[in-house]
Scaffold this motif. Structure first.
Motif, PDB file in Angstrom:
ATOM      1  N   ILE A 487       0.861  -1.185   0.000  1.00  0.00           N
ATOM      2  CA  ILE A 487       0.000   0.000   0.000  1.00  0.00           C
ATOM      3  C   ILE A 487       0.898   1.236   0.000  1.00  0.00           C
ATOM      4  CG2 ILE A 487      -1.707   1.313   1.313  1.00  0.00           C
ATOM      5  CD1 ILE A 487      -2.791  -1.274   2.394  1.00  0.00           C
ATOM      6  N   ARG A 488       0.639   2.142  -0.938  1.00  0.00           N
ATOM      7  CA  ARG A 488       1.434   3.365  -1.037  1.00  0.00           C
ATOM      8  C   ARG A 488       0.522   4.574  -0.800  1.00  0.00           C
ATOM      9  NH1 ARG A 488       3.216  -0.075  -5.050  1.00  0.00           N
ATOM     10  NH2 ARG A 488       5.457  -0.597  -4.940  1.00  0.00           N
ATOM     11  N   ILE A 489       0.945   5.423   0.138  1.00  0.00           N
ATOM     12  CA  ILE A 489       0.196   6.639   0.480  1.00  0.00           C
ATOM     13  C   ILE A 489       1.108   7.831   0.257  1.00  0.00           C
ATOM     14  CG2 ILE A 489      -1.013   7.862   2.323  1.00  0.00           C
ATOM     15  CD1 ILE A 489      -1.546   5.151   3.627  1.00  0.00           C
ATOM     16  N   SER A 490       0.581   8.822  -0.448  1.00  0.00           N
ATOM     17  CA  SER A 490       1.370  10.034  -0.705  1.00  0.00           C
ATOM     18  C   SER A 490       0.503  11.260  -0.479  1.00  0.00           C
ATOM     19  CB  SER A 490       1.903  10.030  -2.145  1.00  0.00           C
ATOM     20  OG  SER A 490       0.829  10.096  -3.075  1.00  0.00           O
ATOM     21  N   ALA A 491       1.153  12.328  -0.030  1.00  0.00           N
ATOM     22  CA  ALA A 491       0.476  13.619   0.177  1.00  0.00           C
ATOM     23  C   ALA A 491       1.371  14.705  -0.394  1.00  0.00           C
ATOM     24  CB  ALA A 491       0.214  13.856   1.666  1.00  0.00           C
ATOM     25  N   GLU A 492       0.807  15.488  -1.320  1.00  0.00           N
ATOM     26  CA  GLU A 492       1.584  16.544  -1.972  1.00  0.00           C
ATOM     27  C   GLU A 492       0.661  17.665  -2.410  1.00  0.00           C
ATOM     28  OE1 GLU A 492       3.318  14.638  -5.324  1.00  0.00           O
ATOM     29  OE2 GLU A 492       1.401  14.175  -6.272  1.00  0.00           O
ATOM     30  N   LYS A 493       1.234  18.771  -2.765  1.00  0.00           N
ATOM     31  CA  LYS A 493       0.433  19.877  -3.281  1.00  0.00           C
ATOM     32  C   LYS A 493      -0.165  19.485  -4.629  1.00  0.00           C
ATOM     33  CE  LYS A 493       2.570  23.757  -0.879  1.00  0.00           C
ATOM     34  NZ  LYS A 493       3.236  25.074  -1.008  1.00  0.00           N
ATOM     35  N   ASP A 494      -1.418  19.915  -4.811  1.00  0.00           N
ATOM     36  CA  ASP A 494      -2.157  19.520  -6.010  1.00  0.00           C
ATOM     37  C   ASP A 494      -1.730  20.405  -7.177  1.00  0.00           C
ATOM     38  OD1 ASP A 494      -3.904  18.613  -7.868  1.00  0.00           O
ATOM     39  OD2 ASP A 494      -5.736  19.036  -6.719  1.00  0.00           O
ATOM     40  N   PRO A 495      -1.083  19.838  -8.172  1.00  0.00           N
ATOM     41  CA  PRO A 495      -0.648  20.665  -9.320  1.00  0.00           C
ATOM     42  C   PRO A 495      -1.813  21.139 -10.176  1.00  0.00           C
ATOM     43  CG  PRO A 495      -0.224  18.340  -9.741  1.00  0.00           C
ATOM     44  CD  PRO A 495      -0.689  18.425  -8.318  1.00  0.00           C
ATOM     45  N   GLU A 496      -2.982  20.507 -10.073  1.00  0.00           N
ATOM     46  CA  GLU A 496      -4.130  20.882 -10.895  1.00  0.00           C
ATOM     47  C   GLU A 496      -4.988  21.964 -10.252  1.00  0.00           C
ATOM     48  OE1 GLU A 496      -6.361  17.496 -11.976  1.00  0.00           O
ATOM     49  OE2 GLU A 496      -4.630  16.325 -12.645  1.00  0.00           O
TER      50      GLU A 496
END
Length: 578
Positions: A487-496
């Motif tokens: 399971i991979r979880i990522s959190a980042e600023k939304d480029p869209e």
């Protein structure tokens, strides 16, 4: 022939045609009025019973939660059976349990006794007798606990029991260490509030269990079990009329949702209908009065009665069809003027009530969402404790301590009921704890990766927001196979997002979504499906907190596996709810 066509003959015919239905109508009205009085009194008493039953159930539910928590989380209770009965450690633990029971009893003013029972040692520990609980009851309780078996009702729900000739309600919880925690509540204590309300009236209130056993006495108790069971027969009507000792009694019942008991109110019909005696006398004199009234009102009947009546009926139909803006025109008659004013006021109140009901439904939806947000899955807890048990049994002390620390951190987070928002860093730590627990359950088959931008850790979001998707991934996408499930979880600023936003992705290498599932998730039809209650909860919380600014997207990865994306606006200050 001329006599038949004369005005007097027509008046006689009109009188007969009107008077007879009028008299029959009065008889019907009399019976109807009696039914209305019964129904109104029954509904009033039923509302009172429901209010008191809800109060009783609230108390029983609160104590239920306490017993469950004590049975599985209280350190002293869960460790009673870990020491020999004649050891100093056992004695100290026993003192700790007794002190805790006495401290906890202060918070439950309707509970007569809290107790713990170690089955293997036949050791009963009870709170101090500061609520007039005789010693004989403790002896009878000890005997009851010695003979308790897994099929007894006390282990399932609150059930009635008699101690020292007095009825009580008892509830018992058992933990995995063969230690029982329980509580006793005196029936008289539960009945005291409603008895004080009923004290000045002619009605009497009883408490019976489902077997017809009388738990609280009244002024004229049904003498036999058969008659008491008649009270519990039930029907679709809000009341029943039953004869006891040649006296008609109005019977209203309401069942408790947390125990095997029912509240029953008995009201003598003679007391209910005594105000209708005058009305019945009027019916007897109606034939004489009808002739005079019909002659006097004949000239005014059309303009004064029929026309306003037709207008009233038309208005009622308009209201029934949903036109709540319709209002009656003013009437020249004082009586119909009053009816018109009341009708118009009623229409306004119905319109306002409809708005209030809608607003109340919104509040209930918010409360339901909050409850779902805070829901703790007992299977998850039991599975985790089972892992701890096997680790301890295998003498893997370090791993057991590590697992317990994960469980403590997990439930410390999900039980923070007063926190509407948490920092992203806290949510990441929580989901990491959850996955560590699952990884210890499946050490050779499960792995996870979490990546989050460091400058996003202080942004706020609702708690336990994406745990349902991680749970679903493990439940539906996880298959025991040669390849490890990741399971991979990522959190980042939304480029869209042009104004800046946060995107959280939960992906796995499992079986992925079916086309039918993707179609259901895309149309949001899963909100009506109890199978996807957790996802529906997340969807509603996103709409409630962010409106259309939040997005919930489902898809499959090119190399296999499912992916869920949550797009949220960046937020550092929790909004205030209106």
């Amino acid at each position: 022939m001329k006599r038949q066509r004369s005005l007097s003959a027509k008046l006689v015919v009109a009188f007969i045609a009107v008077a007879i239905p009028f008299l029959l109508f009065l008889v019907y009205i009399n019976r109807y009025a009696m039914d209305v009085v019964r129904t109104q009194v029954a509904e009033s008493q039923l509302s009172l019973l429901r209010m008191h039953a809800n109060d009783m159930d609230g108390t029983l539910t609160q104590v239920d939660h306490y017993l469950l928590s004590s049975a599985f989380q209280h350190a002293g209770i869960t460790s009673l059976m870990l020491n020999a009965p004649d050891s100093d450690e056992y004695t100290l633990t026993r003192i700790q349990v007794l002190n805790q029971l006495n401290r906890d009893l202060v918070h439950y003013n309707r509970v007569g006794m809290l107790f713990a029972y170690a089955a293997l040692n036949e050791d009963l520990m009870t709170s101090e007798p500061n609520r007039n609980v005789p010693k004989a009851i403790r002896e009878q309780l000890a005997e009851t606990m010695r003979t308790l078996n897994a099929h007894d009702a006390y282990l399932q729900t609150w059930s009635a029991i008699t101690f020292n000739g007095e009825p009580w309600l008892m509830r018992v919880e058992k933990n995995d260490f063969n230690v029982y925690t329980g509580a006793l509540i005196r029936v008289a204590t539960l009945m005291e509030p409603i008895r004080s309300v009923m004290a000045e009236g002619s009605a009497q209130v009883l408490l019976l269990n489902d077997s017809g056993e009388l738990l609280s006495s009244g002024l004229a108790d049904p003498p036999s079990t058969e008659e008491r069971l008649r009270l519990l027969g039930g029907s679709d009507r809000p009341y029943e009329t039953i004869a006891f000792d040649r006296e008609e009694m109005l019977v209203v019942t309401n069942a408790s949702q947390q125990s095997d008991t029912r509240l029953v109110v008995l009201i003598p019909e003679a007391q209910l209908l005594k105000r209708l005696v005058t009305f019945q006398t009027i019916i007897k004199l109606a034939p004489l009065a009808a002739a005079l009234l019909l002659l006097l009102l004949l000239f005014f009947l059309r303009g004064v009665v029929l026309k306003p009546t037709a207008q009233l009926v038309r208005g009622m139909r308009r209201i029934k069809d949903g036109d709540l803006t319709y209002r009656l025109e003013p009437s020249a008659s004082k009586e119909f003027g009053l009816i018109t004013d009341n009708f118009n006021a009623m229409a306004s109140e119905i319109k306002d009530l409809k708005i209030h009901v809608y607003e109340e439904q919104l509040r209930l939806n918010k409360a339901e969402i909050k409850q779902l947000q805070l829901q703790i899955h007992p299977h998850f807890l039991l599975n985790s404790l089972n892992v701890v048990f096997h680790l301890v049994e295998s003498r893997e002390t370090k791993l057991a301590q590590r697992m317990i620390r994960y469980i403590m951190n997990y439930f410390r987070f999900v039980t923070r009921t007063s926190v509407p928002f948490v920092r992203l860093e806290e949510e990441i730590e929580h989901i990491s704890t959850y996955l560590e627990i699952q990884k210890m359950r499946f050490p050779n088959f499960l792995d996870f990766e979490i990546a989050a931008d460091g400058d996003l850790k202080d942004y706020l979001l609702p708690p336990v927001l994406f745990q349902p998707f991680v749970e679903n991934a493990i439940i539906h996408g996880f298959r025991i196979r040669n390849q490890r499930f990741v399971i991979r979880i990522s959190a980042e600023k939304d480029p869209e997002s042009p104004d800046g936003g946060l995107v959280i992705r939960i992906a796995d290498n499992g079986t992925g979504f079916t086309e039918e599932q993707l179609e259901k998730f895309g149309s949001a039809s899963f909100k009506q499906d109890h199978e996807h209650l957790g996802i529906g909860n997340v969807y509603d919380r996103l709409r409630m907190n962010y409106g259309e600014r939040a997005k919930l997207l489902f898809g499959n990865l090119p190399d296999g596996g499912a992916e869920v994306a949550l797009r949220l606006p960046l937020q550092t200050v929790a909004p205030t709810s209106g």
